[in-house]
Design an enzyme around this catalytic site. Structure first.
Site, PDB file in Angstrom:
ATOM      1  N   ASP A 130       0.856  -1.188   0.000  1.00  0.00           N
ATOM      2  CA  ASP A 130       0.000   0.000   0.000  1.00  0.00           C
ATOM      3  C   ASP A 130       0.891   1.236   0.000  1.00  0.00           C
ATOM      4  OD1 ASP A 130      -2.219   1.585   0.063  1.00  0.00           O
ATOM      5  OD2 ASP A 130      -2.628   1.309   2.189  1.00  0.00           O
ATOM      6  N   HIS A 202      -9.452  -1.584  -7.906  1.00  0.00           N
ATOM      7  CA  HIS A 202      -9.277  -0.420  -7.038  1.00  0.00           C
ATOM      8  C   HIS A 202      -8.475   0.677  -7.749  1.00  0.00           C
ATOM      9  CE1 HIS A 202      -8.832   2.006  -3.548  1.00  0.00           C
ATOM     10  NE2 HIS A 202      -7.536   1.767  -3.395  1.00  0.00           N
TER      11      HIS A 202
HETATM   12  C1  HEM Z   1      -9.973  -0.907   2.218  1.00  0.00           C
HETATM   13  C2  HEM Z   1      -9.401   0.247   1.943  1.00  0.00           C
HETATM   14  C3  HEM Z   1      -8.265   0.372   0.985  1.00  0.00           C
HETATM   15  C4  HEM Z   1      -7.265  -0.501   0.703  1.00  0.00           C
HETATM   16  C5  HEM Z   1      -7.037  -1.889   1.290  1.00  0.00           C
HETATM   17  C6  HEM Z   1      -6.428   0.116  -0.307  1.00  0.00           C
HETATM   18  C7  HEM Z   1      -5.316  -0.484  -0.867  1.00  0.00           C
HETATM   19  C8  HEM Z   1      -4.634   0.018  -1.956  1.00  0.00           C
HETATM   20  C9  HEM Z   1      -3.599  -0.685  -2.673  1.00  0.00           C
HETATM   21  C10 HEM Z   1      -3.094  -2.081  -2.326  1.00  0.00           C
HETATM   22  C11 HEM Z   1      -3.183   0.113  -3.689  1.00  0.00           C
HETATM   23  C12 HEM Z   1      -2.141  -0.227  -4.766  1.00  0.00           C
HETATM   24  C13 HEM Z   1      -0.750   0.151  -4.392  1.00  0.00           C
HETATM   25  C14 HEM Z   1      -0.533   1.635  -4.266  1.00  0.00           C
HETATM   26  O1  HEM Z   1      -0.407   2.358  -5.241  1.00  0.00           O
HETATM   27  O2  HEM Z   1      -0.518   2.087  -3.138  1.00  0.00           O
HETATM   28  C15 HEM Z   1      -3.935   1.344  -3.603  1.00  0.00           C
HETATM   29  C16 HEM Z   1      -3.796   2.417  -4.437  1.00  0.00           C
HETATM   30  C17 HEM Z   1      -4.465   3.615  -4.292  1.00  0.00           C
HETATM   31  N1  HEM Z   1      -5.478   3.874  -3.407  1.00  0.00           N
HETATM   32 FE1  HEM Z   1      -6.239   2.588  -2.048  1.00  0.00          FE
HETATM   33  N2  HEM Z   1      -6.923   1.358  -0.588  1.00  0.00           N
HETATM   34  C18 HEM Z   1      -8.052   1.559   0.166  1.00  0.00           C
HETATM   35  C19 HEM Z   1      -8.849   2.674   0.186  1.00  0.00           C
HETATM   36  C20 HEM Z   1      -8.637   3.799  -0.567  1.00  0.00           C
HETATM   37  C21 HEM Z   1      -9.424   4.998  -0.503  1.00  0.00           C
HETATM   38  C22 HEM Z   1     -10.613   5.231   0.415  1.00  0.00           C
HETATM   39  C23 HEM Z   1      -8.872   5.875  -1.402  1.00  0.00           C
HETATM   40  C24 HEM Z   1      -9.295   7.292  -1.757  1.00  0.00           C
HETATM   41  C25 HEM Z   1      -9.832   8.162  -0.935  1.00  0.00           C
HETATM   42  C26 HEM Z   1      -7.730   5.225  -2.018  1.00  0.00           C
HETATM   43  C27 HEM Z   1      -6.882   5.822  -2.917  1.00  0.00           C
HETATM   44  C28 HEM Z   1      -5.866   5.171  -3.580  1.00  0.00           C
HETATM   45  C29 HEM Z   1      -5.055   5.784  -4.615  1.00  0.00           C
HETATM   46  C30 HEM Z   1      -5.150   7.225  -5.103  1.00  0.00           C
HETATM   47  C31 HEM Z   1      -4.185   4.804  -5.080  1.00  0.00           C
HETATM   48  C32 HEM Z   1      -3.130   4.956  -6.191  1.00  0.00           C
HETATM   49  C33 HEM Z   1      -3.769   4.764  -7.543  1.00  0.00           C
HETATM   50  C34 HEM Z   1      -2.752   4.991  -8.652  1.00  0.00           C
HETATM   51  O3  HEM Z   1      -2.528   6.164  -9.013  1.00  0.00           O
HETATM   52  O4  HEM Z   1      -2.207   3.999  -9.153  1.00  0.00           O
HETATM   53  N3  HEM Z   1      -7.619   3.974  -1.484  1.00  0.00           N
HETATM   54  N4  HEM Z   1      -4.807   1.266  -2.531  1.00  0.00           N
END
Ligand code: HEM
Length: 289
Positions: A130, A202
């Site tokens: 993450d 996601h």
């Molecule tokens: C259960 C809740 C969540 C989990 C387990 C989760 C997990 C992850 C994972 C594993 C990634 C891919 C690796 C990375 O780029 O960090 C990711 C990307 C991302 N997440 Fe989440 N996330 C969650 C909630 C959220 C929420 C609520 C938001 C927005 C308010 C969010 C915004 C983002 C963004 C902006 C990216 C990067 C996307 C990109 O530009 O490639 N995430 N998240």
């Protein structure tokens, strides 16, 4: 303190008829616990700024409950003050947690107290890294900081959401399917490309542009786990609230494509808050004036 291993999140409401001078002194006392062993961030809602007698930055709103397609929902639990402390030592965190609560107890009511920990190499409990797509170096500051003098700002907008996972449900899928849910490979966190990237992953849900501008945010979420629940305390920073709003609406299937985020099949948000974290200089001004 990138890579810190232990965190505590405290969300507070201000008590009625609070002694404002006393509250400011108490917050300052807590903030002064910042050291080379612990980093403390303080942020405030619109009401929080009003209590301090300070102008809230333009654009700061309370988090409102969002209802999406297929009964998906993101509830608000807006508090007035949000404190995040993190460290490489659980013992240092415990001492901070206990003393901060004791100092603030007279003035504030504790809405949420959540511990978090670093899981392996900064992974969520699903096993996926993450933070991979976080903006890096100078770019990070550019994406999260409201420039000095602009919109009464100088600091960063903050989102908090406590997500509770159904890990058994997630792990019931084969790794290849899990990768389609997230949009990255599991072991080495490589983004899926072209046709391999599902529209309901996601990453597809949150990697967004509005009028050509990438809606970048900086994430510093921490996993948590205890006998009752396991999940992610989601913590994000951005230069405006629009970036969070757009991503949350997309996750809920409220944007034009009408596709919700598959992550919500196995994890649900239990809380939600918007705050603004002023720069150190601004914060000290608010707490000492
Ligand atoms: C259960 C809740 C969540 C989990 C387990 C989760 C997990 C992850 C994972 C594993 C990634 C891919 C690796 C990375 O780029 O960090 C990711 C990307 C991302 N997440 Fe989440 N996330 C969650 C909630 C959220 C929420 C609520 C938001 C927005 C308010 C969010 C915004 C983002 C963004 C902006 C990216 C990067 C996307 C990109 O530009 O490639 N995430 N998240």
């Amino acid at each position: 303190m990138e890579g810190s291993t232990s965190a505590i999140f405290l969300e507070y409401k201000v008590k009625n008829d609070v002694n404002v001078i006393g509250l400011k002194k108490a917050l300052l006392k807590v903030y002064e616990k910042n050291s080379d062993q612990i980093l403390i961030l303080m942020s405030f809602s619109k009401k929080g700024f009003a209590v301090l007698g300070a102008n809230a930055p333009e654009g700061l709103q309370d988090f409102k409950t969002l209802n999406g397609i297929n009964n998906l929902s993101m509830p608000t639990s807006q508090s007035d003050i949000f404190i995040w402390a993190h460290s490489f030592s659980k013992s240092v965190m415990f001492d901070f947690q206990e003393s901060a609560k004791e100092i603030l107890n007279e003035f504030l009511t504790l809405d949420l107290e959540q511990e978090g920990f670093r899981y392996h190499d900064s992974r969520d409990l699903t096993g996926f890294v993450d933070g991979s797509a976080n903006p890096k170096g100078d770019k990070r500051m550019e994406e999260v900081l409201v420039p000095i003098g602009e919109n009464n700002g100088n600091g960063s907008f903050v989102i908090t959401q406590k997500w509770v996972h159904d890990l058994a449900s997630f792990h019931s899928h084969k790794v290849e399917e899990q990768e389609k849910i997230i949009g990255r490979t599991k072991v080495d966190s490589i983004e899926l490309e072209g046709d391999a990237m599902p529209k309901d992953s996601h990453v597809s849900s949150v990697d967004l542009k509005v009028d050509g501008e990438a809606m970048k945010i900086y994430r510093r979420s921490f996993p948590f786990a205890n006998a009752e629940e396991k999940g992610l305390f989601f913590l994000g920073f951005a230069k405006n609230l629009q970036r969070f709003d757009v991503q949350l609406e997309s996750m809920l299937g409220l944007s034009d494509d009408g596709i919700s985020d598959r992550i919500m099949d196995f994890s649900i948000p239990k809380t939600g808050g918007y705050y603004f974290a002023p720069s150190v200089k601004e914060l000290l001004k608010h707490l000492t004036n």
